[in-house]
Design an enzyme around this catalytic site. Structure first.
Site, PDB file in Angstrom:
ATOM      1  N   ASP A 119       0.791  -1.235   0.149  1.00  0.00           N
ATOM      2  CA  ASP A 119       0.001   0.209   0.094  1.00  0.00           C
ATOM      3  C   ASP A 119       0.809   1.313   0.063  1.00  0.00           C
ATOM      4  O   ASP A 119       1.832   1.343   0.740  1.00  0.00           O
ATOM      5  CB  ASP A 119      -0.914  -0.001   1.159  1.00  0.00           C
ATOM      6  CG  ASP A 119      -1.843   0.945   1.155  1.00  0.00           C
ATOM      7  OD1 ASP A 119      -2.830   1.092   0.450  1.00  0.00           O
ATOM      8  OD2 ASP A 119      -1.613   1.929   2.202  1.00  0.00           O
ATOM      9  N   GLU A 176       1.635  -0.875  -5.035  1.00  0.00           N
ATOM     10  CA  GLU A 176       0.606   0.444  -5.520  1.00  0.00           C
ATOM     11  C   GLU A 176       1.634   1.584  -5.524  1.00  0.00           C
ATOM     12  O   GLU A 176       1.567   2.055  -4.562  1.00  0.00           O
ATOM     13  CB  GLU A 176      -0.451   0.493  -4.404  1.00  0.00           C
ATOM     14  CG  GLU A 176      -1.547   1.549  -4.891  1.00  0.00           C
ATOM     15  CD  GLU A 176      -2.042   2.504  -3.751  1.00  0.00           C
ATOM     16  OE1 GLU A 176      -3.036   3.372  -3.899  1.00  0.00           O
ATOM     17  OE2 GLU A 176      -1.293   2.433  -2.644  1.00  0.00           O
TER      18      GLU A 176
HETATM   19  C1  NOJ Z   1      -4.355   2.894  -0.992  1.00  0.00           C
HETATM   20  C2  NOJ Z   1      -5.572   1.968  -0.812  1.00  0.00           C
HETATM   21  O1  NOJ Z   1      -5.885   1.365  -1.956  1.00  0.00           O
HETATM   22  C3  NOJ Z   1      -6.787   2.783   0.031  1.00  0.00           C
HETATM   23  O2  NOJ Z   1      -7.954   2.138  -0.100  1.00  0.00           O
HETATM   24  C4  NOJ Z   1      -6.472   3.523   1.115  1.00  0.00           C
HETATM   25  O3  NOJ Z   1      -7.485   4.100   1.596  1.00  0.00           O
HETATM   26  C5  NOJ Z   1      -5.030   4.260   1.010  1.00  0.00           C
HETATM   27  N1  NOJ Z   1      -4.060   3.438   0.252  1.00  0.00           N
HETATM   28  C6  NOJ Z   1      -4.343   4.558   2.309  1.00  0.00           C
HETATM   29  O4  NOJ Z   1      -4.025   3.478   2.965  1.00  0.00           O
END
Ligand code: NOJ
Length: 508
Positions: free
Chosen positions: A203, A262
């Site tokens: 993440d 991500e």
């Molecule tokens: C990316 C995640 O996909 C999202 O759902 C989240 O709110 C943010 N990162 C913060 O962790």
């Protein structure tokens, strides 16, 4: 690792299905998806033909941000079950040859994590505070950084100090210059690798290191620059050292474990740095997700992303929907385009990520009642931004049951619209359905090999071949001739052998 499998960089061509655990399947009737419900539905995923599943966070959490606010990285939240439920689910998935990737959230913890509680208690200047990004008391916040969820990225504590949270105040950012933080996450990785997970989705993988001195951006509306322009809190060079260390850990385990970032970077080439041979295995391709339904723009995006990934020997990834974005049926404006887009994506080389429910053709739910919405984006924007709940509505499994079979009691943490005709039970065995299109596409896709070659094509038509398939997608306003070859799959009817607008065909 699935028993029957010989490790072979399986992730290079995999189809990985994202499970937003809270909305997938509820095994205990409380209206919240959980690990028991997920385990019971694994045969559906085997029949769909996915290679792996990625689970969004199921760790102990106050659920300020749907579990992306983690209070204990080594335990399952009671909402989702127990560690024993996790182990049982993992074993059942592996028995079906489905690999399991779990989310890791290293940019921030929950404000209810014991580290943050002890940082607040220990006070300014303490070693405990050094694990987060605190700054001394002052009238104005330390800089102009904005929270991705709206408002400023700093909150003041009772003693006047400020702490940084790029997301919700309930998600304080960690200080990755602190050795405890690095050691803790390496230990967390090992905890889940030892349990047998096949990899991680990282993440905010671009966020952990901030520019020295925390310089201001200089203007508001910073979120609009995400993925387009450099920002002092994202995509700093220092993050790559973290991933080189993590790669060594992943490589020290048998079974071809992997990690997908991500990561938002301002160019495909900067994104490619995350997937260098000694770093991560994959990064999500948000350029593809963001591309409009335009042949020129899709082709340019595909070429740029393939070229960037090729430059470091990594596979490209493709994604059309996830738990943060409006579902692509709605984004593109029609189920027909969504079907054609799916065939385009699934013919491309590399790995593809599906988001639960896209195989059912679910649209974004636009009319959730205000009091049902839970996304912090909705609350922090004062209700001006609907947020992400509309793509997180629990799945419809069975048209004939309350809550469409999502839970045994008919409860559902977000209300579902009339989805009887889209329920899995209504689509199963219906050749023209979304579900059967995806099943067939995933089966055929396994035979495709190698890089793609573009063919000359009429304006607004995408036409390429790779080993095993020729894919033609008509994005123009008029029907076009289907090239020679036998049709193995199409996203819609081909009247008189022509390819109508917004339709894709696979040929051999
Ligand atoms: C990316 C995640 O996909 C999202 O759902 C989240 O709110 C943010 N990162 C913060 O962790």
């Amino acid at each position: 690792m699935p028993s029957s499998d010989v490790p072979s960089n399986w992730w290079r061509t995999a189809v990985i299905y994202e499970i937003y655990v809270r909305s997938f399947a509820d095994g205990n009737g409380d209206g919240e998806g959980d690990l028991i419900g997920l385990r019971e539905r694994l045969p559906y995923l085997r029949d769909l033909g996915v290679d792996a599943i990625w689970l969004t966070p199921f760790y102990r959490s106050p659920m300020v941000d749907g579990g992306y606010d983690v209070a204990d990285y080594r335990d399952v939240d009671p909402l989702f079950g127990s560690l024993a439920d996790f182990d049982a689910m993992l074993a059942a998935a592996h028995a079906l040859d489905i690999r399991v990737i779990v989310d890791i959230v290293p940019n921030h913890t929950s404000s209810q994590h014991p580290w943050f509680a002890s940082a607040l208690a220990a006070g300014p200047g303490s070693l405990e505070r050094d694990r987060y990004i605190f700054r001394p008391s002052s009238e104005e916040p330390p800089n102009d950084w904005e929270s991705i969820f709206g408002g400023r990225a700093w909150t003041r504590t009772a003693d006047g100090e400020w702490y940084l949270h790029l997301f919700d105040p309930g998600q304080p950012d960690l200080n990755w210059d602190n050795a405890d933080v690095r050691a803790e996450f390496e230990s967390v990785l090992r905890f889940w690798l030892d349990r047998g997970v096949d990899g991680f989705r990282i993440d905010v993988a671009h966020g952990m290191v901030k520019a020295a001195g925390l310089p201001s951006v200089g203007h508001p509306q910073q979120i609009g620059l995400l993925g387009r322009e450099p920002l002092p809190y994202f995509d700093q060079d220092g993050v790559h050292e973290i991933y080189r260390a993590w790669r060594k850990i992943l490589d020290s385990y048998p079974g071809d474990r992997m990690a997908v970032a991500e990561a938002w970077a301002s160019t495909p080439l900067r994104l490619a740095r995350y997937v260098a041979p000694d770093e991560l295995h994959q990064a999500f391709n948000f350029d593809f997700l963001a591309a409009p339904w335009s042949a020129a723009q899709l082709r340019a995006t595909i070429d740029a992303c393939v070229e960037a990934a090729d430059s470091v020997g990594a596979p490209t990834t493709w994604v059309l929907s996830n738990h943060d974005k409006a579902r692509h049926v709605t984004r593109f404006g029609s189920p027909g385009i969504a079907r054609a887009a799916a065939l385009l994506m699934l013919a491309l080389p590399g790995a593809a990520y599906l988001y639960q429910g896209e195989e059912l053709g679910l649209p974004e739910v636009l009319d959730l009642p205000d009091d049902a919405r839970q996304d912090p984006v909705w609350h922090r924007s004062g209700g001006t931004d609907p947020g992400r709940d509309g793509c997180r509505v629990p799945l419809p499994w069975d048209a004939s049951l309350p809550a469409y079979g999502f839970s045994t009691t008919g409860r559902s943490w977000l209300p579902q619209p009339d989805w009887a005709s889209l329920a899995a039970s209504a689509q199963q065995g219906v050749p023209s359905s979304f579900l059967e299109l995806y099943r067939t596409a995933l089966r055929l896709r396994r035979t495709f090999t190698g890089p793609l070659t573009w063919h000359d094509s009429p304006a607004d038509v995408l036409d390429f071949s790779r080993g095993g398939v020729r894919c033609v997608v008509n994005l123009s306003g008029a029907a076009v001739t289907v090239p020679a070859g036998s049709v193995v799959l199409s996203s819609g009817d081909l009247p008189d052998g022509a390819l109508p607008p917004d339709t894709a065909v696979w040929l051999r």
